[in-house]
Design an enzyme around this catalytic site. Structure first.
Site, PDB file in Angstrom:
ATOM      1  N   HIS A   1       0.847  -1.189   0.000  1.00 36.25           N
ATOM      2  CA  HIS A   1       0.000   0.000   0.000  1.00 36.25           C
ATOM      3  C   HIS A   1       0.884   1.241   0.000  1.00 36.25           C
ATOM      4  O   HIS A   1       2.021   1.196   0.462  1.00 36.25           O
ATOM      5  CB  HIS A   1      -0.905   0.007   1.237  1.00 36.25           C
TER       6      HIS A   1
ATOM      7  N   CYS B   1      -7.378   2.699   1.289  1.00 36.00           N
ATOM      8  CA  CYS B   1      -8.416   1.689   1.076  1.00 36.00           C
ATOM      9  C   CYS B   1      -7.762   0.358   0.699  1.00 36.00           C
ATOM     10  O   CYS B   1      -7.375   0.147  -0.448  1.00 36.00           O
ATOM     11  CB  CYS B   1      -9.353   2.156  -0.031  1.00 36.00           C
ATOM     12  N   ASP B   2      -7.656  -0.520   1.689  1.00 40.74           N
ATOM     13  CA  ASP B   2      -6.969  -1.801   1.453  1.00 40.74           C
ATOM     14  C   ASP B   2      -7.509  -2.576   0.250  1.00 40.74           C
ATOM     15  O   ASP B   2      -6.741  -3.075  -0.555  1.00 40.74           O
ATOM     16  CB  ASP B   2      -7.071  -2.686   2.700  1.00 40.74           C
ATOM     17  N   PRO B   3      -8.814  -2.768   0.173  1.00 36.48           N
ATOM     18  CA  PRO B   3      -9.296  -3.670  -0.889  1.00 36.48           C
ATOM     19  C   PRO B   3      -9.442  -3.001  -2.251  1.00 36.48           C
ATOM     20  O   PRO B   3      -9.981  -3.609  -3.165  1.00 36.48           O
ATOM     21  CB  PRO B   3     -10.664  -4.129  -0.353  1.00 36.48           C
TER      22      PRO B   3
END
Lengths: 787, 787
Positions: free
Chosen positions: A404, A472-474
């Protein structure tokens, strides 16, 4: 009626069916327990990784805490059966598993305990749970009262299921010396290395009692029989427990007392429940907590949670729920995050730093240590890692193995806030090595280099690569091919650069300050050039060059973060701001808060990623994701939209009335990470709480209440006092501690006032400015504002 | 009374509480379902790795099938509620979740279906489950009969819970076009690579019905309400399902029919339950199985199980249970193993080869393919791998990542048995490459080299290293430092060398034969020198040079395998044999079979390993581990101790009486991998079945019945007929097919006979030898033996 009681330090829920999944939570630095109003429990402790000591009837996959956790009859819990031996009736406190109709039910979680009061057919059961400060154990008290005038013969049976911990070895027995049920197991493994790693594990779960039981049972099936948990066969027909062991059978801690209680009299019990490595550890815990002074344990734990977590603000506003949340429950939640790091050994870097952002207002020295520790794991390139290792044996796991790009942003924001709150610029001169270079550099250089790294990791348009996710991880497939960029990260980087430019300028480093300002401005220009589409900002540009989060998108048409941070970084002019806000009101605002994006995705979009596969309205796929809502509120306060800002904040706080509690399914004791969204697509489920209290939200909300709504913040060597009070509030008073001084502030509206004025100790302070803060001094501040 | 019915092809259990965990199982090459008598189910399918389509309320850790699986109210199952709308009474078929007292209960698993007949208050429910031959789906029929003469108003509600499949996305809805409930989900993942790997997954679980329901429900909590599964709120007070969906709520397939059934009349239903990737797949399955000819599906599946798995033996003995088991259920279990490879993509090499050993008597060509496939993954050094990969994308997982040293042994044993059974020596000339060398070698060379590898991997005493386990997986710390040796493996290697020496000699390769014989003899000498202690053989020698499994050991004093294989390899002379057998009788024999070792370990022994950490009496730690018991029986037959051998075999077969079924907790439909041991330490739990039907036991038992008890085996170009019939049996008749010929054998005892004589087609055959077998011929064999 559900309500806050005890001046807001405790909540009262009178109906176990109103919000069946509602819960309170307790923690210490080694463990956490989320205790459901009906008796179910989710608890874990660090050993050193998170583990459980009470299990379901199967071995669950290791997961993080799950949103909207469902309970079911065999879910772990803490239950107390009571049988009236004259009438044969059976009920259980607090409510599960029997689910008898009770005469009275009170679930009353407090700041440092969780208690119940149950009445049924002339019997009162009072339960209370506290934790020790420094050990992994639950300390329960139970008081059984005969409310009638005639004697009563009662059988009292605590039932603490322990579940299926291991296919290799599990069982249990009563240990008469310890006066405890011991459920033993061997953590399953196959590879020999693991045997040595498992040596320290606490593979026993025990329930020790203050009184010797008349009978006991350790085999859950023997207890349940054909009657099941709702009417256990072992308790049917006046029967008693068979004093049985569990031999590779699912164990439970079950004890029986046969009591004859005179009218109006009571019987008291204490129990200690938790994991242990061996009998010696149980014995030591018993000495400390069962034989010791329980009131002292309560006081110590209360001191840990309430005194230890004492914050810098007390408010008195016309909104009582707001007061209770802000004065008690929000700082409690902030302290939980900051003091435990969410009970993980490798917190995500953004969580670690934002949790410290909240801790600033409770224990700024803890936030200082976090900043120093975080930069010690920074790469010499300036890149921040995906997670911060808190122990030498910790490893980056799960989502921390996915690259990320946002972590540097949070370093800047937290460091800037630290400087404002403490005025401690000495931190910038601390020398810290890099994870891949032993030559130390100043924290100042670490932070600047984090921004240099962000400034360099851009595409040919000058927009930052998103790799496999930003905040936003996903959002993991926008840029996984190496080309996609994040519009939000462009805004966040610009904002961070502006913040750091201010610090550099104040420190006299005009060269770095100038470069940062120029970079921040250049990013704003690029954002406006590439990402403004229709009436709002797009969220990013995919590997294939497609701007998304734009009017043409049927799903994921508008992303909140792309608007909030455009306000924070100054990209949006007044016209754009107005159009954006209108779009947000129309598409994202719901009765339960502001959705993170809309419409929620109902099918996979392969150029956005995993977020589009989540259930619509859940988490990043269109929930009222409170962390994003908090960013939005911050951006609103930033541009002076204080009423909107307050509405966003206030929607995060569940109201203590039946309707809101039922709709959200939680109590107003914490802000959850989300409320279900997709309000316009799936209205039936909108508003439901995740009931997860781990969230970066709370640091932001608390800071906003302090620095924006109350409006007292440090600034250079002095302070600024500039409350942004909701227009519906005619008065507000609060006490704010800052840099050792105390500010007693009263705010009021008056018809004769044209614009807000601030008086400090009777002197009008232009722009609310105080040039210097005297530690130890008490400032009397009056703020007058137009009605 | 519980009993075999339908000539032993079906069992009848009349009480759901007698053995609550008892179950039957069905399978095809893609799936398996273990169906509990009370309605609970464990099922899985290959996709390509094993997956489930019905889940508990939490995500379970991936495990192999668990021994002594516990059921609990929210365990997956298939349930059918019936409500009498005149009286309001509710029950559920087959028994769970309501657990009403039934007027009649019959659980009747057959060879190729599982059926129930339930009666309650004038209503009969008949349920039947079959599987398709080639698809993953359960085909259920339900017939509801009004047994009274007056009309009945009934509500019929199938309830198939689907559980918690995913924290990312789960839900469900009724699809009117498909007339099915679809429970949808997205398999959770975090790393992007996994997204692409998950594309093919069947993430839908559906229940399609043959008739349109009056109502439906997909949200399990909405169905249960406060009433719970035992008295669902949705069915209380004459209510009906709300036609609801599940939105990120735990889904279940629930449909409702409101029926008015005239006296004596019935209503019929069909249901299809299983996983699917998309609607098109469901539609295709419906066409095939719901709209199609169900009798044809039944016939096809029956043909697959019974005709496809038809074996080479039918017996008629005085022991009816033995006959039913040997004629129907044992070959069925053997076929299940051989045809599915236990539904794994990387079977342990020893399982793969031993499952083929059983398959020899059903489909010898399948065993041939297994031998060829296994040696194709052999190392050029001769070493056999820990697991055999069945697909290009398969990987060695779990226990197959731990180095074990025994795999070569099973190659020899299976190959020798293959040659005996088929006479097909051409397999030895097949040319097969090595996993690490493309130059092919003959199977003969592969097998010899496996033995050369075993012969070379020995210590300075000439005993074979055990590394991290031999046949006994969890004996992982005897030799993990690189020095410990396996006494058992010395015996097994010697036995394998002797077997292969015979083959080499018969083939004319006297040099290899001689070398093998010398090695085998040398091992025997070393075994007797180093491992005989007191009255039996030790199990091995640890890294520190300690012989274990000897009289001085307080726990793990005697290991069965070390004795059995000493008999098989010829190490024990008559004196030692007698002392060993006495020790086994005294220390290992129990009413439920022979324990693998005793006393069971109650604490970790670090120079033996993980087996000592298992619960005492469970699995390798002292259970009646039937695989080891089968080896023991084989060794007894090998040395002519046929009565002892038979007793060992027979103890594996549960008797169809209430006492034995209750004690073992299983039905006589399969031989489980273990019955709980530690009989002398924990008598309360001794005898309990694991209820796991995956076990290498069955190949050995079946082979022994055929080759030893019935005593007809191939030998070179001919056959040997030498029954070892229990002395209590006065008669025995059987038909044995061998190499295309049929042997009709009748055995009888007579007072006037001094020693057993064999007549083939009226001719006395010396030593029971038949020089050549004529394919297609029917041999009439009479065996006369002394009484």
């Amino acid at each position: 009626m559900p309500s806050f009681i005890d001046n807001g330090t405790r909540f009262h829920l009178d109906d176990p069916t109103l919000a069946p999944n509602s819960a309170g939570y307790l923690w210490n630095r080694r463990m956490m327990i989320q205790m459901n109003s009906r008796g179910y429990a989710v608890s874990q402790y660090m050993d050193p990784e998170p583990r459980k000591y009470a299990h379901p009837p199967i071995i669950p996959a290791p997961t993080f805490m799950l949103p909207e956790q469902t309970y079911y009859p065999n879910h772990p819990g803490r239950f107390f059966y009571v049988r009236d031996n004259d009438t044969g009736t059976l009920f259980s406190a607090p409510y599960e598993p029997v689910r008898a109709r009770l005469d009275r039910f009170a679930f009353e979680p407090g700041l440092s305990d969780i208690r119940w009061l149950i009445e049924k057919d002339g019997v009162r059961v009072e339960l209370c749970l506290v934790l020790p400060v420094d050990d992994v154990a639950e300390l329960w008290t139970a008081k059984i009262t005969n409310m009638t005038s005639a004697p009563k013969k009662l059988t009292f049976v605590p039932f603490f299921p322990v579940g299926f911990s291991s296919w290799m070895n599990l069982g249990g027995h009563f240990d008469a010396d310890l006066n405890a049920v011991l459920c033993t197991s061997v953590t399953p493994y196959q590879k020999i290395e693991q045997y040595f790693k498992n040596q320290h594990l606490k593979d026993i779960t025990f329930l020790a009692a203050s009184r010797r039981p008349d009978h006991f049972e350790v085999g859950q099936q023997a207890f349940e029989g054909e009657g099941g948990l709702r009417a256990p066969s072992a308790l049917a027909d006046g029967g008693h427990l068979r004093d049985g062991e569990a031999y590779y059978e699912i164990p439970a801690c079950i004890m029986q007392w046969d009591l004859t209680i005179a009218g109006g009299e009571s019987e008291d019990f204490r129990f200690l429940f938790g994991p242990a490595r061996d009998e010696a550890e149980i014995s030591a815990l018993k000495t400390r907590y069962l034989d010791g002074d329980i009131e002292q344990v309560r006081r110590d734990y209360h001191a840990y949670v309430v005194e230890g977590g004492r914050s810098c603000l007390k408010v008195q506003s016309p909104d009582e729920t707001f007061n209770h949340v802000v004065n008690h429950w929000l700082p409690r939640q902030v302290f939980y995050h900051g003091d435990t790091n969410r009970l993980t050994t490798d917190p995500q870097t953004r969580n670690y730093l934002q949790d410290a952002l909240g801790m600033l207002f409770i224990r700024p020295e803890a936030a200082r240590a976090v900043i120093l520790h975080a930069v010690s794991q920074q790469h010499v390139s300036g890149k921040m890692p995906d997670g911060i290792l808190l122990r030498p044996d910790a490893e980056l796991k799960y989502i921390n193995q996915v690259p990320h790009t946002d972590h540097g942003v949070w370093l800047v924001i937290t460091a800037k806030a630290y400087l404002d709150e403490t005025g401690d610029h000495s931190i910038l001169d601390e020398m810290v090595a890099w994870t891949d270079d032993p030559a130390p550099a100043s924290v100042r250089e670490h932070i600047t280099r984090a921004l240099r790294f962000l400034a360099a990791a851009v595409d040919e348009r000058g927009l930052p690569y998103i790799e496999q996710g930003d905040w936003c991880d996903p959002m993991n497939m926008v840029g996984y091919k190496g080309k996609g960029v994040s519009g939000w990260l462009a805004e966040a980087s610009s904002h961070a650069m502006s913040l750091w430019s201010e610090v550099c300028a104040a420190e006299g480093d005009q060269e770095t300050a100038g470069w940062l300002k120029a970079e921040a401005d250049a990013l704003v220009e690029r954002i406006n050039r590439h990402l403004w589409v229709g009436d709002w900002y797009g969220r990013g540009i995919t590997d294939d060059g497609v701007v998304f989060g734009v009017p043409a998108d049927k799903e994921g048409r508008i992303f909140l973060n792309a608007q909030s941070w455009a306000l924070l970084c100054g990209a949006a002019d007044d016209d754009r701001k107005a159009r954006m806000l209108k779009a947000i009101d129309e598409q994202l605002v719901t009765p339960y808060g502001v959705e993170i994006q809309a419409p929620s995705f109902t099918a996979m979009r392969e150029d956005i990623g995993r977020l589009t596969q989540k259930w619509p309205g859940v988490a990043e796929n269109g929930s009222v994701y409170n962390h994003a809502a908090a960013f939005y509120a911050a951006s609103l306060y930033h541009v002076g939209e204080s009423d909107r800002g307050f509405n966003v904040l206030r929607a995060m706080m569940t109201n203590p009335d039946r309707e809101d509690i039922a709709a959200r399914g939680q109590l107003p004791l914490y802000i959850p990470n989300y409320y279900r969204g997709a309000y316009r697509q799936f209205p039936r489920t909108a508003g439901r709480s995740s009931n997860l209290f781990n969230t970066g939200t709370v640091a932001w909300v608390y800071r906003m209440v302090i620095e924006q709504l109350c409006g007292v913040r440090g600034d250079g060597k002095g302070a600024v006092i500039a409350p942004q009070v909701p227009s519906s509030w005619q008065t507000l008073s609060f006490t704010r501690r800052l840099r050792g001084a105390t500010f007693n502030v009263t705010f009021s509206r008056d018809d004769g006032i044209a614009e807000q004025v601030v008086e400090i100790d009777g002197q009008r302070a232009e722009g609310g400015r105080l040039a210097g803060i005297e530690a130890g001094r008490i400032y009397d501040v009056r703020v007058k504002a137009p009605r």
